[in-house]
Design a protein around this motif. Structure first.
Motif, PDB file in Angstrom:
ATOM      1  N   UNK A   1      41.603   6.421  14.631  1.00 52.42           N
ATOM      2  CA  UNK A   1      42.270   6.576  13.345  1.00 52.42           C
ATOM      3  C   UNK A   1      43.016   5.295  12.999  1.00 52.42           C
ATOM      4  N   UNK A   2      42.723   4.719  11.847  1.00 57.25           N
ATOM      5  CA  UNK A   2      43.372   3.499  11.406  1.00 57.25           C
ATOM      6  C   UNK A   2      44.535   3.833  10.480  1.00 57.25           C
ATOM      7  N   UNK A   3      45.593   3.039  10.584  1.00 57.97           N
ATOM      8  CA  UNK A   3      46.787   3.254   9.781  1.00 57.97           C
ATOM      9  C   UNK A   3      46.798   2.284   8.609  1.00 57.97           C
ATOM     10  N   UNK A   4      47.270   2.752   7.478  1.00 57.94           N
ATOM     11  CA  UNK A   4      47.348   1.912   6.280  1.00 57.94           C
ATOM     12  C   UNK A   4      48.805   1.510   6.060  1.00 57.94           C
ATOM     13  N   UNK A   5      49.083   0.212   6.201  1.00 54.69           N
ATOM     14  CA  UNK A   5      50.449  -0.281   6.044  1.00 54.69           C
ATOM     15  C   UNK A   5      50.617  -1.114   4.779  1.00 54.69           C
ATOM     16  N   UNK A   6      49.621  -1.059   3.896  1.00 57.88           N
ATOM     17  CA  UNK A   6      49.629  -1.953   2.727  1.00 57.88           C
ATOM     18  C   UNK A   6      50.833  -1.722   1.820  1.00 57.88           C
ATOM     19  N   UNK A   7      51.367  -0.505   1.801  1.00 58.96           N
ATOM     20  CA  UNK A   7      52.515  -0.219   0.921  1.00 58.96           C
ATOM     21  C   UNK A   7      53.843  -0.242   1.663  1.00 58.96           C
ATOM     22  N   UNK A   8      53.805  -0.494   2.986  1.00 56.06           N
ATOM     23  CA  UNK A   8      55.042  -0.499   3.767  1.00 56.06           C
ATOM     24  C   UNK A   8      55.831  -1.780   3.524  1.00 56.06           C
ATOM     25  N   UNK A   9      57.116  -1.728   3.827  1.00 50.79           N
ATOM     26  CA  UNK A   9      58.000  -2.883   3.661  1.00 50.79           C
ATOM     27  C   UNK A   9      57.520  -4.047   4.533  1.00 50.79           C
ATOM     28  N   UNK A  10      57.481  -5.232   3.950  1.00 56.25           N
ATOM     29  CA  UNK A  10      57.083  -6.428   4.689  1.00 56.25           C
ATOM     30  C   UNK A  10      58.304  -7.015   5.393  1.00 56.25           C
ATOM     31  N   UNK A  11      58.243  -7.085   6.704  1.00 57.20           N
ATOM     32  CA  UNK A  11      59.359  -7.583   7.504  1.00 57.20           C
ATOM     33  C   UNK A  11      59.255  -9.082   7.766  1.00 57.20           C
ATOM     34  N   UNK A  12      58.030  -9.530   8.032  1.00 50.39           N
ATOM     35  CA  UNK A  12      57.773 -10.940   8.330  1.00 50.39           C
ATOM     36  C   UNK A  12      56.574 -11.383   7.516  1.00 50.39           C
ATOM     37  N   UNK A  13      56.697 -12.521   6.859  1.00 51.48           N
ATOM     38  CA  UNK A  13      55.573 -13.070   6.090  1.00 51.48           C
ATOM     39  C   UNK A  13      55.560 -14.585   6.293  1.00 51.48           C
ATOM     40  N   UNK A  14      54.694 -15.029   7.190  1.00 52.00           N
ATOM     41  CA  UNK A  14      54.633 -16.434   7.571  1.00 52.00           C
ATOM     42  C   UNK A  14      53.253 -16.969   7.250  1.00 52.00           C
ATOM     43  N   UNK A  15      53.204 -18.154   6.654  1.00 57.63           N
ATOM     44  CA  UNK A  15      51.933 -18.798   6.313  1.00 57.63           C
ATOM     45  C   UNK A  15      51.965 -20.256   6.773  1.00 57.63           C
ATOM     46  N   UNK A  16      50.899 -20.653   7.479  1.00 61.34           N
ATOM     47  CA  UNK A  16      50.756 -22.049   7.886  1.00 61.34           C
ATOM     48  C   UNK A  16      51.833 -22.539   8.826  1.00 61.34           C
ATOM     49  N   UNK A  17      52.247 -21.707   9.794  1.00 67.68           N
ATOM     50  CA  UNK A  17      53.339 -22.073  10.698  1.00 67.68           C
ATOM     51  C   UNK A  17      52.912 -23.194  11.655  1.00 67.68           C
ATOM     52  N   UNK A  18      53.779 -24.200  11.771  1.00 71.42           N
ATOM     53  CA  UNK A  18      53.593 -25.274  12.740  1.00 71.42           C
ATOM     54  C   UNK A  18      54.894 -25.450  13.517  1.00 71.42           C
ATOM     55  N   UNK A  19      54.775 -25.576  14.858  1.00 75.68           N
ATOM     56  CA  UNK A  19      55.947 -25.775  15.714  1.00 75.68           C
ATOM     57  C   UNK A  19      55.639 -26.909  16.679  1.00 75.68           C
ATOM     58  N   UNK A  20      56.540 -27.866  16.752  1.00 74.22           N
ATOM     59  CA  UNK A  20      56.344 -28.987  17.666  1.00 74.22           C
ATOM     60  C   UNK A  20      57.658 -29.504  18.202  1.00 74.22           C
ATOM     61  N   UNK A  21      57.553 -30.390  19.189  1.00 70.93           N
ATOM     62  CA  UNK A  21      58.712 -31.054  19.778  1.00 70.93           C
ATOM     63  C   UNK A  21      58.390 -32.540  19.880  1.00 70.93           C
ATOM     64  N   UNK A  22      59.388 -33.361  19.627  1.00 69.87           N
ATOM     65  CA  UNK A  22      59.156 -34.804  19.599  1.00 69.87           C
ATOM     66  C   UNK A  22      58.650 -35.338  20.931  1.00 69.87           C
ATOM     67  N   UNK A  23      59.097 -34.725  22.053  1.00 64.35           N
ATOM     68  CA  UNK A  23      58.742 -35.248  23.371  1.00 64.35           C
ATOM     69  C   UNK A  23      57.641 -34.450  24.059  1.00 64.35           C
TER      70      UNK A  23
END
Length: 597
Positions: free
Chosen positions: A1-23
């Motif tokens: 059984x699949x759940x439909x969350x399309x109408x639920x509250x969006x808690x996190x919305x991240x697009x194109x995340x990049x994380x780095x460290x100089x060293x």
């Protein structure tokens, strides 16, 4: 059984995340182009091997990516707010209030100097300061009860070291959810827990999902992900290589890396085969109509054939018992009547290990597995019974260390956490030289033998001067195996040797042990809480419960037709990638019989 969350509250919305460290990584991002959305009531899983960027991605959502982290994204919305410009004060409001974090090692994560109740209450004091202390304590006890902690008023007064692994993990979950966060980030919350406790923790997390809490689950265990996750993102070298509904991704993986992860899982059909050789062959099998999936297309190469050995008993354990006196009670000695207050860690345990055989020991935490290993290794003295090794009296009444010292090289040990068993001041060369100290070799022979040992476990001479902290988890485990092989033992005790490794490194270590066991004719006493691993490696299996062996027998027979109710409980409690794929949904409704403590 699949759940439909399309109408639920969006808690996190991240697009194109990049994380780095100089060293790090020559200044290039460690995480690149990650898109991640989590909605209320939805569980999204991040899977992949160690170093793939899972935890770094998860921790960035609560401002804990690390000192000097450089974070960029086209969109980085947390709780409806653009978080790229958050200051530390803003992040403190997010942590605990909007999002709770459940980490892997509860014993390290909980403050050893404070009671569990005080630790949980701190979150409320920070995020609900207007309430009275009495109200906060009532809320703490209520939350502890919600996560399945018995006698919460008493447990709240205890310290982390006084609780079992399962209760510590529940206390950590209680601390994460006590302030009613909308999002729970669970970073490897069940790694190294036995299967019944793992099932209980998964049920606690699933209950939060049913209440509408969103969840980000970080795990290398695909079976755990299959149990609770609605969607899965597969990460490899900092990028998401595949994503989608959990059932679709695990049943019909599209990316080669996802297929490799699934194929590396030990299973009912992988015994005698190299896990790391697994590949997908669309023409390998003709699955029943409508049932073709990833598992039916996996083909593997066989492990080397085992040496043929004459039947010889290397280890005999006879009526072994171990009792510990509780505070205020005297210790029971062999042959004496135990005080009613004594703790029985092992009771009347008997078994043997034949040359060239792998005997698996499985059971939940506190069942006596590790106590049995200590007695077999001669690191503790039994209260009753005896151990014979290579025909000699090894442990029990009258056994003394000077008498067994000559046989010690023939009985070796591979620990769960090699890092804590290595001298951190020693390099790999010194660790191996120490293990060769009883072999009577000259200096050049020792040097040659250390290189040979490293090559035997898939490393080379370049690692000789490396120190343990500079090695990966898989490399450290290979060095631990090389150290155990150094004195050419007849029997090796393996105590949870792969429980903390990611799925592909686990496969590499299991392949290595299987190859060495076959080529060298080694005998293994293999302890694990992972039923799939035990089934993959073992010839015979002993099931421990409350210090006793409740079932023993041929591995294949025992897994196909378990006779004891406890063995059946273990099997029903263990997360199953196969079962979840057949059900076609996350197994949130699966109920497991609760166990005390």
């Amino acid at each position: 059984m699949k759940h439909d969350f399309s109408t639920a509250r969006t808690l996190v919305d991240v697009r194109g995340l990049e994380i780095g460290f100089a060293d790090a990584n020559d200044g290039q991002p460690l995480v690149r182009g990650v898109d991640l959305t989590i909605r209320a009531g939805e569980c999204v899983a991040l899977v992949g091997e160690s170093g793939s960027g899972k935890s770094l991605t998860a921790r960035s959502l609560i401002g804990l990516a690390g000192h000097g982290a450089r974070i960029a994204a086209r969109q980085f919305v947390i709780d409806g707010r653009h978080a790229l410009q958050f200051r530390e004060r803003d992040w403190r409001g997010v942590r605990g209030g909007f999002a709770g974090l459940v980490m892997q090692d509860a014993l390290v994560s909980l403050d050893p100097l404070r009671t569990v109740g005080a630790e949980i209450e701190e979150t409320l004091a920070l995020h609900s300061p207007s309430g009275s202390r009495k109200a906060r304590r009532a809320r703490v006890h209520e939350t502890m009860r919600d996560v399945g902690m018995p006698e919460p008023e008493r447990r709240a007064q205890q310290y982390a070291h006084e609780l079992s692994g399962g209760l510590r993990q529940r206390a950590l979950i209680a601390s994460a959810i006590v302030a009613g966060p909308a999002l729970v980030i669970a970073d490897e919350p069940t790694t190294a827990l036995d299967m019944t406790v793992q099932a209980q923790i998964l049920d606690v997390l699933a209950a939060r999902l049913r209440e509408g809490v969103g969840m980000l689950l970080v795990s290398h265990d695909l079976a755990v992900v299959a149990e609770v996750a609605d969607r899965v993102l597969v990460m490899h070298r900092g990028e998401v290589v595949e994503s989608g509904a959990t059932h679709d991704v695990l049943r019909n993986p599209a990316h080669a890396y996802t297929r490799r992860l699934i194929a590396a899982q030990p299973s009912a059909h992988s015994r005698g085969q190299r896990l790391t050789s697994a590949r997908f062959d669309a023409g390998a099998h003709s699955a029943p109509q409508g049932r073709a999936d990833a598992a039916s297309l996996i083909v593997r190469d066989p492990l080397p054939p085992r040496q043929s050995t004459a039947r010889e008993t290397l280890l005999q354990v006879e009526a072994l018992g171990k009792r510990y006196g509780r505070r205020g009670a005297r210790y029971a000695t062999a042959g004496s009547a135990a005080d009613a207050g004594d703790f029985v860690a092992l009771d009347d345990v008997s078994f043997d290990v034949q040359r060239g055989e792998v005997v698996g020991i499985v059971g939940e935490s506190g069942s006596g597995k590790s106590t049995c290993a200590k007695l077999v290794l001669g690191l503790a003295t039994p209260s009753a019974g005896q151990v014979r090794f290579l025909g000699a009296h090894w442990n029990g009444e009258g056994a003394r260390e000077p008498a067994r010292r000559a046989l010690r090289p023939k009985l070796q040990y591979i620990p769960q956490d090699p890092l804590s068993s290595f001298d951190p001041r020693y390099c790999v060369r010194q660790l191996l030289e120490e293990a060769l100290s009883t072999a009577g070799l000259g200096a050049q022979q020792v040097r040659d033998r250390t290189v040979e040992l490293l090559e035997q476990v898939g490393l080379d001479a370049r690692y000789l001067e490396r120190r343990p902290l500079s090695l990966s988890g898989g490399q450290r485990q290979r060095v631990a195996i090389a150290r155990a092989l150094a004195p050419q033992p007849a029997l090796i005790v393996c105590d949870e040797p792969v429980s903390a490794l990611d799925v592909y490194v686990q496969a590499q270590v299991l392949d290595l042990l299987g190859t060495l066991q076959a080529e060298l004719g080694l005998s293994l006493l293999f302890i694990s809480h992972d039923l799939d691993v035990i089934r993959h490696v073992s010839d015979r299996v002993l099931v421990f419960k409350d210090g006793r062996v409740v079932e023993a027998g041929d591995a294949q027979r025992l897994f196909v037709a378990p006779r004891h109710a406890y063995t059946r409980l273990l099997m029903s409690s263990a997360p199953s990638l196969r079962r979840a794929k057949e059900e076609g949904s996350a197994g949130r409704a699966r109920e497991v019989e609760p166990l005390a403590g």
